[in-house]
Design an enzyme around this catalytic site. Structure first.
Site, PDB file in Angstrom:
ATOM      1  CE  LYS A  46      35.473  45.029  44.689  1.00 39.67           C
ATOM      2  NZ  LYS A  46      34.114  44.766  45.511  1.00 39.67           N
ATOM      3  CD  GLU A  70      34.170  40.956  46.018  1.00 41.20           C
ATOM      4  OE1 GLU A  70      33.566  42.079  46.263  1.00 41.20           O
ATOM      5  OE2 GLU A  70      34.025  40.387  47.161  1.00 41.20           O
ATOM      6  CD  GLU A  81      28.664  46.413  48.008  1.00 38.43           C
ATOM      7  OE1 GLU A  81      28.052  47.081  46.841  1.00 38.43           O
ATOM      8  OE2 GLU A  81      29.031  45.483  47.996  1.00 38.43           O
ATOM      9  CG  ASP A 130      35.584  40.397  52.783  1.00 36.31           C
ATOM     10  OD1 ASP A 130      35.710  41.363  53.120  1.00 36.31           O
ATOM     11  OD2 ASP A 130      34.485  40.190  51.993  1.00 36.31           O
ATOM     12  CG  ASN A 159      31.302  46.986  44.688  1.00 34.36           C
ATOM     13  OD1 ASN A 159      32.363  46.251  44.330  1.00 34.36           O
ATOM     14  ND2 ASN A 159      30.802  46.390  45.678  1.00 34.36           N
ATOM     15  CE  LYS A 165      38.022  44.260  51.641  1.00 36.95           C
ATOM     16  NZ  LYS A 165      36.849  43.429  51.578  1.00 36.95           N
ATOM     17  CD  GLU A 196      30.903  42.878  54.384  1.00 32.73           C
ATOM     18  OE1 GLU A 196      31.688  43.682  54.189  1.00 32.73           O
ATOM     19  OE2 GLU A 196      31.097  41.893  53.321  1.00 32.73           O
ATOM     20  NE  ARG A 226      38.092  35.934  49.220  1.00 28.05           N
ATOM     21  CZ  ARG A 226      37.090  36.539  49.636  1.00 28.05           C
ATOM     22  NH1 ARG A 226      36.093  35.886  49.762  1.00 28.05           N
ATOM     23  NH2 ARG A 226      36.794  37.820  50.068  1.00 28.05           N
ATOM     24  CD  GLU A 247      39.221  48.330  52.307  1.00 32.25           C
ATOM     25  OE1 GLU A 247      40.119  48.729  51.324  1.00 32.25           O
ATOM     26  OE2 GLU A 247      38.219  47.451  52.537  1.00 32.25           O
ATOM     27  CD1 TRP A 258      30.790  32.938  46.533  1.00 25.17           C
ATOM     28  CD2 TRP A 258      31.999  34.881  46.391  1.00 25.17           C
ATOM     29  NE1 TRP A 258      29.802  33.756  45.721  1.00 25.17           N
ATOM     30  CE2 TRP A 258      30.307  34.756  45.641  1.00 25.17           C
ATOM     31  CE3 TRP A 258      32.711  36.044  46.183  1.00 25.17           C
ATOM     32  CZ2 TRP A 258      30.089  36.208  44.856  1.00 25.17           C
ATOM     33  CZ3 TRP A 258      32.257  37.223  45.484  1.00 25.17           C
ATOM     34  CH2 TRP A 258      31.156  37.261  44.848  1.00 25.17           C
TER      35      TRP A 258
HETATM   36  C1  GCU Z   1      33.080  42.195  50.601  1.00 26.98           C
HETATM   37  C2  GCU Z   1      31.613  42.865  50.768  1.00 26.98           C
HETATM   38  C3  GCU Z   1      31.494  43.422  49.368  1.00 26.98           C
HETATM   39  C4  GCU Z   1      32.479  44.476  48.970  1.00 26.98           C
HETATM   40  C5  GCU Z   1      33.793  43.848  49.005  1.00 26.98           C
HETATM   41  C6  GCU Z   1      34.823  44.906  48.887  1.00 26.98           C
HETATM   42  O1  GCU Z   1      33.068  41.311  49.962  1.00 26.98           O
HETATM   43  O2  GCU Z   1      31.062  41.903  50.887  1.00 26.98           O
HETATM   44  O3  GCU Z   1      30.275  44.221  49.824  1.00 26.98           O
HETATM   45  O4  GCU Z   1      32.071  45.056  47.885  1.00 26.98           O
HETATM   46  O5  GCU Z   1      33.933  43.216  50.227  1.00 26.98           O
HETATM   47  O6  GCU Z   1      35.682  45.374  49.937  1.00 26.98           O
HETATM   48  O7  GCU Z   1      35.138  45.262  47.812  1.00 26.98           O
END
Ligand code: GCU
Length: 842
Positions: A297, A301, A173, A381, A216, A376, A409, A352, A403, A559
């Site tokens: 996590k 999401e 990812e 993000d 994830n 983070k 990304e 958010r 983090e 989002w």
């Molecule tokens: C962002 C990212 C995801 C990731 C998430 C996270 O949203 O796009 O791919 O899973 O961060 O940090 O958990």
């Protein structure tokens, strides 16, 4: 002591594929090597092959052989040779050679390095620390530094972890450098050579823990993580990393009791669930006796979590903490990245950015002592600019870690050079002034000093892949290197770090070091300029791959990365008096600053305030004109990169030189795509023209849809702003070559010709460009083979790209032809051609 005279050879021009990163140990130039003082033997005071001290001995041997050509012996006991490099822990050195006098204080994985006198002593507070000291000594030698030093170096914090977001099927990812080095087809790979090599790089910059799988963890592909074959496989990974002092940790699926344990619930208070985790943890420890812990996590999401069972996030975190506790010092890194991704934008107060503090502040003090809240750097993000997460100022009785993200990304996905430490420094150097006292995030909070914590630190998502470059772009490795350096010492200077990295990675030539340093330092400001300014965020496609421009995607969905842009205004009102109240999450002094437009710095204006496009900045410009100007300036900066890089030809091996050259050239084209898309989008939305008349006026541009077409047809592109003039052309059938022709009406002269096309997935179209029937050049739509990110199968800001044909003699009235031959799903799309006088940036 050996003096080096004869065996130094010039360390140039061997092809290199990047696999050793900054640990190349390239031979020093002869004149530099002549000054080397290398002791006669290495004494590494542990002969167990899994010991980091044993590793240090081997690494010293290898490094010194590479750097100086001298092959030293490694012994595990003292030899009587007074000129030795001794590496060990305090205790082992004391028992081998007697107490060390006047040793400075060592803490954590700290070390003492002493090169005074005839030998060298490297003493670790831990075995890992000794290895770090060996790397430090080698780094000095590799930079031709033979000075006599004697100092202790201690890490700023105990947690210095990397996170990989690898899935068991081998995909990663947000990874942009090939598939996983850890997993394939649902299992751990059999050959772990790359894992040891990665651990070596991690150890060399002081990273001591690695989470090997995606946060994830509840994704279907990842459910088999905890089966017995995989636990055995994870044990092998831990074995491969142990000699480097890197401990393995795992991301957990909160629902594993249901998904893997056959239970009806994953409720953290259910006794069967508790037993499931206790048993699994014990099983993991049997395979990985030094397991570093878990990363979780939860309730984010679509990942499951304790809130699903009406328990608090602290209840969820403590469940794992209690399972780890009997086994030693394992930690639960519990992510603060918890938010609702179904927020409605209609509600002006929704935000958010508020989520982390809303979810965690009231739990402060309720987490077990082996839980660490992983936060983070910003409230949203990994955006190109964010203020620091206010959660750092709201957890005074909990362990915290920051983090960061090395994988780019939102930040160009390693196709763009973006050196990130200047961005990280805006956070690490930030003083949150908690309770009116100095509370600098790196220096005071993450060290644990401010709130008296002993288990704080750092995590960074790195996401290396099987590509030999690790990250896809050789220059992106500076971010990996710098992450480790800053986690060790957040006060270090980002310029010095990149210079050091460039020296180790590309050699001692001053021009090479300076050029790479300068470009790196210019790169994040440039990227911010051509993506999203004034705190509006990266403006990428947030519902897609987070790569190319798509500002409309920010708004109108749950989002929450909103801009609230309309015909006259833009920005998020996060004030307390009239907005979402986010600014009130900071301590009073900081909150007051952001509450008012006048005291909010320009670079975060739109993060905190909703203003008209005509709002004047402190710079005197309006918001909209700043957007236009910044986008032009940012894109222009990176246009200079290829030429500056080209000046290094011959000073760097051809393989890496060419690979970097290719990406820098690609970046110049994509920066222009970004610039034009964002400028067009906001000009269209605001109806305010660019006061310099650039936006929408491209004197040197020929739109493909306006050329004479045969076998090509005009198509509309979505989003509209990712095509010049909103239209592009694609071949009329997927079989036959199309031709686009134009007569050039520019004064005769020498030009650089840029062709903008779309490189979509699903085919490798072939293109040829001709002038008066003579071929100027050819290219292929094969970026999916050359770059590491997932492209798009559509014409848009991800697939838009540019090729150049430079220094072309063009007569007025000459006929330019482009032939495009489709392939598979790629209909040889073209957007426009720019005929640019030399030195002109479109
Ligand atoms: C962002 C990212 C995801 C990731 C998430 C996270 O949203 O796009 O791919 O899973 O961060 O940090 O958990």
């Amino acid at each position: 002591m050996l003096t080096l005279l004869v065996f130094a050879f010039l360390g140039l021009a061997f092809a290199e594929n990047g696999i050793d990163g900054w640990l190349r140990y390239a031979s020093l130039p002869r004149d530099v090597a002549a000054g080397a003082r290398i002791p006669g033997v290495i004494i590494a005071l542990n002969d167990s092959v899994v010991s980091p001290i044993f590793t240090a001995g081997r690494e010293l041997q290898k490094g010194i052989a590479g750097i100086t050509g001298v092959q030293l012996k490694v012994s595990s006991t003292t030899t009587g040779n007074t000129s030795s490099i001794t590496v060990g822990t305090l205790d082992s050195v004391a028992s081998a050679a007697g107490q060390v006098a006047n040793l400075p204080e060592l803490t954590g994985d700290g070390f003492y390095l002493d090169t005074t006198g005839s030998g060298a002593r490297i003493i670790g507070h831990t075995e890992r620390g000794a290895l770090y000291g060996a790397f430090e000594y080698l780094s000095m030698l590799a930079q031709g530094n033979f000075s006599e030093v004697s100092y202790a170096s201690n890490p700023s914090a105990p947690i210095r972890w990397a996170n990989q977001w690898d899935n068991l099927d081998g995909s990663i990812e947000r990874g942009y450098a090939g598939p996983s080095i850890f997993f394939k087809n649902g299992a751990v790979v059999s050959d772990l050579t790359r894992v040891s090599q990665y651990a070596r790089l991690l150890a060399s910059v002081g990273i001591n823990g690695l989470v090997v799988n995606n946060v994830n963890a509840a994704l279907a592909a990842n459910i088999p993580l905890l089966n017995s074959a995989n636990i055995a496989g994870l044990g092998r990974i831990a074995d491969a990393m142990r000699p480097w002092g890197v401990r393995l940790a795992l991301s957990l699926n909160f629902d594993a009791p249901r998904n893997n344990g056959g239970l009806a619930t994953s409720d953290p208070f259910d006794s069967a669930v508790i037993k499931f985790w206790d048993d699994k943890t014990a099983e993991l420890y049997r395979s990985i006796p030094d397991l570093a812990g878990f990363l979780v996590k939860a309730n984010s999401e679509d990942q499951p979590g304790p809130l699903t069972y009406n328990r608090t996030l602290a209840d969820g975190a403590n469940l794992f903490a209690k399972a780890l506790k009997p086994h030693g010092d394992g930690l639960v890194m519990f992510r603060a990245f918890v938010y609702d991704h179904h927020l409605t934008e209609d509600n002006w107060k929704n935000d958010r950015a508020n989520a982390a503090v809303d979810f965690f502040k009231h739990l402060d003090g309720q987490f077990d002592d082996n839980v660490v809240i992983q936060i983070k750097y910003g409230p949203i993000d990994f955006q190109v600019r964010e203020p620091p997460s206010p959660l750092f100022a709201n957890l005074l009785q909990s362990n915290v870690a920051i983090e960061l993200q090395v994988t780019q990304e939102y930040l160009g996905q390693q196709n763009h050079l973006v050196y990130l430490p200047p961005l990280w420094k805006t956070i690490l150097d930030y003083d949150l002034k908690v309770e009116g006292q100095s509370s600098v995030i790196g220096r005071d909070i993450l060290t644990g000093h401010r709130f008296n914590r002993s288990t704080n630190g750092y995590a960074s998502v790195i996401n290396v892949g099987t590509n030999t470059t690790w990250l896809g772009h050789h220059l992106a490795m500076s971010n990996f290197y710098a992450y480790g350096r800053l986690a060790w010492d957040p006060l270090r200077d980002e310029t010095q770090i990149v210079e050091e990295w460039a020296h180790l990675t590309f050699g001692s030539d001053r021009k090479v070091i300076d050029t790479i340093t300068d470009m790196s330092l210019e790169s994040w400001p440039a990227y911010e300029n051509y993506t999203g300014n004034l705190g509006i965020q990266t403006l990428t496609d947030i519902t897609g791959p987070h790569y190319g421009p798509n500002p409309a995607s920010q708004d109108g969905n749950g989002w929450g990365q909103w801009t609230r842009a309309d015909a006259t205004t833009i920005g998020m009102d996060r004030t307390v008096w009239n907005g979402t109240g986010f600014s009130g999450q900071y301590p009073p002094e900081i909150a007051a600053k952001y509450e008012k437009i006048e005291t909010t710095p320009d670079d975060l204006l739109l993060w905190f305030h909703h203003v008209p496009y005509t709002q004047r900045l402190k710079s005197g410009k309006t918001v909209i004109q700043h957007f236009y100007d910044a986008h032009y300036a940012g894109a222009e900066t990176v246009q200079s990169f290829p030429e500056r890089w080209a000046s290094l030809k011959g000073l760097i091996d051809d393989e890496r030189f060419n690979e970097v050259a290719f990406r820098l050239e690609y970046q110049t084209g994509h920066a222009i795509v970004w610039r034009d898309a964002i400028n067009e989008f906001y000009r269209n939305m605001s109806s305010i023209p660019d006061d310099q008349g650039r936006v929408g006026n491209h004197t040197w541009r020929i739109e493909a849809e306006k050329m004479t077409l045969s076998g090509y047809q005009a198509v509309s592109v979505t989003p509209f702003e990712t095509a010049s003039g909103r239209k592009a052309i694609t071949t009329s059938s997927n079989q036959t070559t199309g031709t686009a022709t134009a007569t050039l009406d520019f004064p005769s002269g020498v030009y650089n010709i840029g062709v903008n096309y779309y490189d979509v997935m699903g085919g490798r179209a072939k293109y040829e460009i001709l002038l008066n029937g003579q071929t100027l050049g050819k290219w292929e739509g094969n970026l999916e083979d050359k770059l590491g990110n997932t492209f798009s199968s559509q014409l848009n800001g991800h697939s838009a790209a540019r090729v150049y044909f430079k220094g072309v003699n063009v007569e007025k009235g000459a006929v330019l032809t482009i032939r495009g031959t489709p392939d598979g799903g790629e209909p040889a799309p073209l957007d426009y051609v720019s005929i640019l006088p030399i030195g002109r940036v479109d």
